[in-house]
Scaffold this motif. Structure first.
Motif, PDB file in Angstrom:
ATOM      1  N   ARG A  86       0.843  -1.197   0.000  1.00 32.73           N
ATOM      2  CA  ARG A  86       0.000   0.000   0.000  1.00 32.73           C
ATOM      3  C   ARG A  86       0.883   1.253   0.000  1.00 32.73           C
ATOM      4  N   LEU A  87       1.951   1.233   0.812  1.00 35.48           N
ATOM      5  CA  LEU A  87       2.867   2.383   0.859  1.00 35.48           C
ATOM      6  C   LEU A  87       3.530   2.636  -0.483  1.00 35.48           C
ATOM      7  N   LEU A  88       3.816   1.572  -1.204  1.00 36.80           N
ATOM      8  CA  LEU A  88       4.566   1.689  -2.461  1.00 36.80           C
ATOM      9  C   LEU A  88       3.679   1.753  -3.697  1.00 36.80           C
ATOM     10  N   ASP A  89       2.383   1.571  -3.528  1.00 37.88           N
ATOM     11  CA  ASP A  89       1.467   1.570  -4.667  1.00 37.88           C
ATOM     12  C   ASP A  89       1.276   2.993  -5.177  1.00 37.88           C
ATOM     13  N   VAL A  90       1.119   3.110  -6.470  1.00 35.45           N
ATOM     14  CA  VAL A  90       0.961   4.427  -7.081  1.00 35.45           C
ATOM     15  C   VAL A  90      -0.452   4.965  -6.943  1.00 35.45           C
ATOM     16  N   ALA A  91      -1.391   4.117  -6.645  1.00 39.13           N
ATOM     17  CA  ALA A  91      -2.784   4.555  -6.545  1.00 39.13           C
ATOM     18  C   ALA A  91      -2.951   5.462  -5.331  1.00 39.13           C
ATOM     19  N   ALA A  92      -3.638   6.547  -5.526  1.00 40.18           N
ATOM     20  CA  ALA A  92      -3.818   7.529  -4.450  1.00 40.18           C
ATOM     21  C   ALA A  92      -4.614   6.959  -3.280  1.00 40.18           C
ATOM     22  N   ASP A  93      -5.538   6.049  -3.547  1.00 46.34           N
ATOM     23  CA  ASP A  93      -6.370   5.514  -2.468  1.00 46.34           C
ATOM     24  C   ASP A  93      -5.731   4.314  -1.773  1.00 46.34           C
ATOM     25  N   GLY A  94      -4.560   3.889  -2.217  1.00 49.18           N
ATOM     26  CA  GLY A  94      -3.844   2.799  -1.574  1.00 49.18           C
ATOM     27  C   GLY A  94      -4.336   1.412  -1.932  1.00 49.18           C
ATOM     28  N   ASP A  95      -5.316   1.319  -2.790  1.00 50.66           N
ATOM     29  CA  ASP A  95      -5.841   0.000  -3.166  1.00 50.66           C
ATOM     30  C   ASP A  95      -5.661  -0.249  -4.652  1.00 50.66           C
ATOM     31  N   GLY A  96      -4.499   0.067  -5.131  1.00 49.89           N
ATOM     32  CA  GLY A  96      -4.206  -0.071  -6.547  1.00 49.89           C
ATOM     33  C   GLY A  96      -3.725  -1.454  -6.926  1.00 49.89           C
ATOM     34  N   PRO A  97      -3.123  -1.555  -8.088  1.00 47.41           N
ATOM     35  CA  PRO A  97      -2.733  -2.859  -8.626  1.00 47.41           C
ATOM     36  C   PRO A  97      -1.675  -3.586  -7.800  1.00 47.41           C
ATOM     37  N   LEU A  98      -0.766  -2.871  -7.168  1.00 46.12           N
ATOM     38  CA  LEU A  98       0.274  -3.518  -6.367  1.00 46.12           C
ATOM     39  C   LEU A  98      -0.332  -4.218  -5.149  1.00 46.12           C
ATOM     40  N   VAL A  99      -1.265  -3.561  -4.482  1.00 44.15           N
ATOM     41  CA  VAL A  99      -1.937  -4.143  -3.318  1.00 44.15           C
ATOM     42  C   VAL A  99      -2.802  -5.324  -3.740  1.00 44.15           C
ATOM     43  N   ALA A 100      -3.536  -5.160  -4.822  1.00 47.57           N
ATOM     44  CA  ALA A 100      -4.404  -6.247  -5.305  1.00 47.57           C
ATOM     45  C   ALA A 100      -3.581  -7.476  -5.670  1.00 47.57           C
ATOM     46  N   ALA A 101      -2.427  -7.264  -6.307  1.00 50.55           N
ATOM     47  CA  ALA A 101      -1.577  -8.394  -6.678  1.00 50.55           C
ATOM     48  C   ALA A 101      -1.006  -9.078  -5.443  1.00 50.55           C
ATOM     49  N   GLU A 102      -0.632  -8.310  -4.430  1.00 52.27           N
ATOM     50  CA  GLU A 102      -0.118  -8.906  -3.190  1.00 52.27           C
ATOM     51  C   GLU A 102      -1.202  -9.739  -2.506  1.00 52.27           C
ATOM     52  N   LEU A 103      -2.399  -9.248  -2.484  1.00 51.38           N
ATOM     53  CA  LEU A 103      -3.506 -10.004  -1.893  1.00 51.38           C
ATOM     54  C   LEU A 103      -3.713 -11.316  -2.649  1.00 51.38           C
ATOM     55  N   ARG A 104      -3.688 -11.265  -3.978  1.00 48.21           N
ATOM     56  CA  ARG A 104      -3.824 -12.484  -4.777  1.00 48.21           C
ATOM     57  C   ARG A 104      -2.697 -13.476  -4.488  1.00 48.21           C
ATOM     58  N   ARG A 105      -1.479 -12.966  -4.340  1.00 44.00           N
ATOM     59  CA  ARG A 105      -0.348 -13.855  -4.052  1.00 44.00           C
ATOM     60  C   ARG A 105      -0.498 -14.518  -2.681  1.00 44.00           C
ATOM     61  N   GLN A 106      -0.940 -13.764  -1.695  1.00 48.17           N
ATOM     62  CA  GLN A 106      -1.123 -14.343  -0.366  1.00 48.17           C
ATOM     63  C   GLN A 106      -2.165 -15.451  -0.392  1.00 48.17           C
ATOM     64  N   VAL A 107      -3.257 -15.222  -1.061  1.00 53.67           N
ATOM     65  CA  VAL A 107      -4.307 -16.237  -1.183  1.00 53.67           C
ATOM     66  C   VAL A 107      -3.767 -17.449  -1.936  1.00 53.67           C
ATOM     67  N   ALA A 108      -3.046 -17.209  -3.023  1.00 49.53           N
ATOM     68  CA  ALA A 108      -2.510 -18.316  -3.833  1.00 49.53           C
ATOM     69  C   ALA A 108      -1.577 -19.203  -3.013  1.00 49.53           C
ATOM     70  N   VAL A 109      -0.702 -18.611  -2.221  1.00 49.06           N
ATOM     71  CA  VAL A 109       0.226 -19.398  -1.400  1.00 49.06           C
ATOM     72  C   VAL A 109      -0.547 -20.295  -0.447  1.00 49.06           C
ATOM     73  N   LEU A 110      -1.506 -19.739   0.250  1.00 55.08           N
ATOM     74  CA  LEU A 110      -2.285 -20.530   1.211  1.00 55.08           C
ATOM     75  C   LEU A 110      -3.112 -21.611   0.525  1.00 55.08           C
ATOM     76  N   GLU A 111      -3.682 -21.305  -0.633  1.00 52.23           N
ATOM     77  CA  GLU A 111      -4.454 -22.320  -1.354  1.00 52.23           C
ATOM     78  C   GLU A 111      -3.560 -23.443  -1.858  1.00 52.23           C
ATOM     79  N   LEU A 112      -2.366 -23.094  -2.329  1.00 55.87           N
ATOM     80  CA  LEU A 112      -1.439 -24.128  -2.808  1.00 55.87           C
ATOM     81  C   LEU A 112      -1.054 -25.082  -1.686  1.00 55.87           C
ATOM     82  N   LEU A 113      -0.792 -24.550  -0.504  1.00 61.04           N
ATOM     83  CA  LEU A 113      -0.400 -25.405   0.619  1.00 61.04           C
ATOM     84  C   LEU A 113      -1.587 -26.194   1.145  1.00 61.04           C
ATOM     85  N   ALA A 114      -2.757 -25.588   1.145  1.00 60.92           N
ATOM     86  CA  ALA A 114      -3.950 -26.301   1.624  1.00 60.92           C
ATOM     87  C   ALA A 114      -4.308 -27.443   0.675  1.00 60.92           C
TER      88      ALA A 114
END
Length: 179
Positions: free
Chosen positions: A118-146
């Protein structure tokens, strides 16, 4: 399933991998090389987070990252705040990993990694593409292990590696913009 639900249902290996993956993606902020956390990933593959291998390899990674000098691209504003959050993730990693210690660490790493992005994302509201991609990666890691148990470690590491490359590129691009 939501990220919160996935963390709540994860086993010891899944929790360790989740926290480790968040930290791994943020290594560029700490000045470490891309392989610094690889021994911790190996300890998960060798039998989970339990046992002395995890603690020993964590101590080695901490020593290496504590002595690493962040590059000049990690020296101002949001990058500095992000590096502080990444250092906290590393410091909070449990030396004696058990489910009761790993769950709060994995949860805190998830929150910290999202805040860093969120700190490094270019989106002014903090919910831009960098944050969305990080959220997807976190979910993917947990789903892969589950879904795959220990067999999900390699693809989880690949997801983390992709995220590390993205973060390294973002930090470098921001540094060039300041020059």
């Amino acid at each position: 399933m939501s990220l919160v639900d996935l963390i709540a249902q994860a086993d010891e290996r899944g929790l360790a991998a989740s926290g480790l993956a968040c930290l791994d993606r943020c290594v560029p902020l700490l000045g470490g090389d891309d392989e610094v956390l690889r021994p911790l990933w190996s300890s998960l593959a060798d039998g989970g987070a339990g046992g002395g291998a995890w603690a020993e390899r964590l101590a080695e990674a901490r020593a290496e990252l504590d002595s690493a000098e962040p590059g000049p691209e990690v020296a101002a504003g949001d990058e500095d705040q992000a590096a502080v959050l990444a250092r906290r993730m590393l410091a909070a990693a449990p030396d004696d990993p058990c489910t009761s210690a790993l769950r709060p660490w994995a949860d805190a790493c998830s929150v910290a990694a999202l805040q860093i992005h969120r700190l490094l994302d270019v989106a002014a509201d903090g919910d831009g593409p960098l944050v969305a991609a990080e959220l997807r990666r976190q979910v993917a890691v947990l789903e892969l292990l589950a879904g795959r148990g220990a067999g999900g470690l390699r693809p989880a590491l690949e997801v983390s590696t992709e995220g590390r490359r993205v973060l390294r590129a973002v930090v470098s691009r921001r540094a060039r913009g300041r020059s």
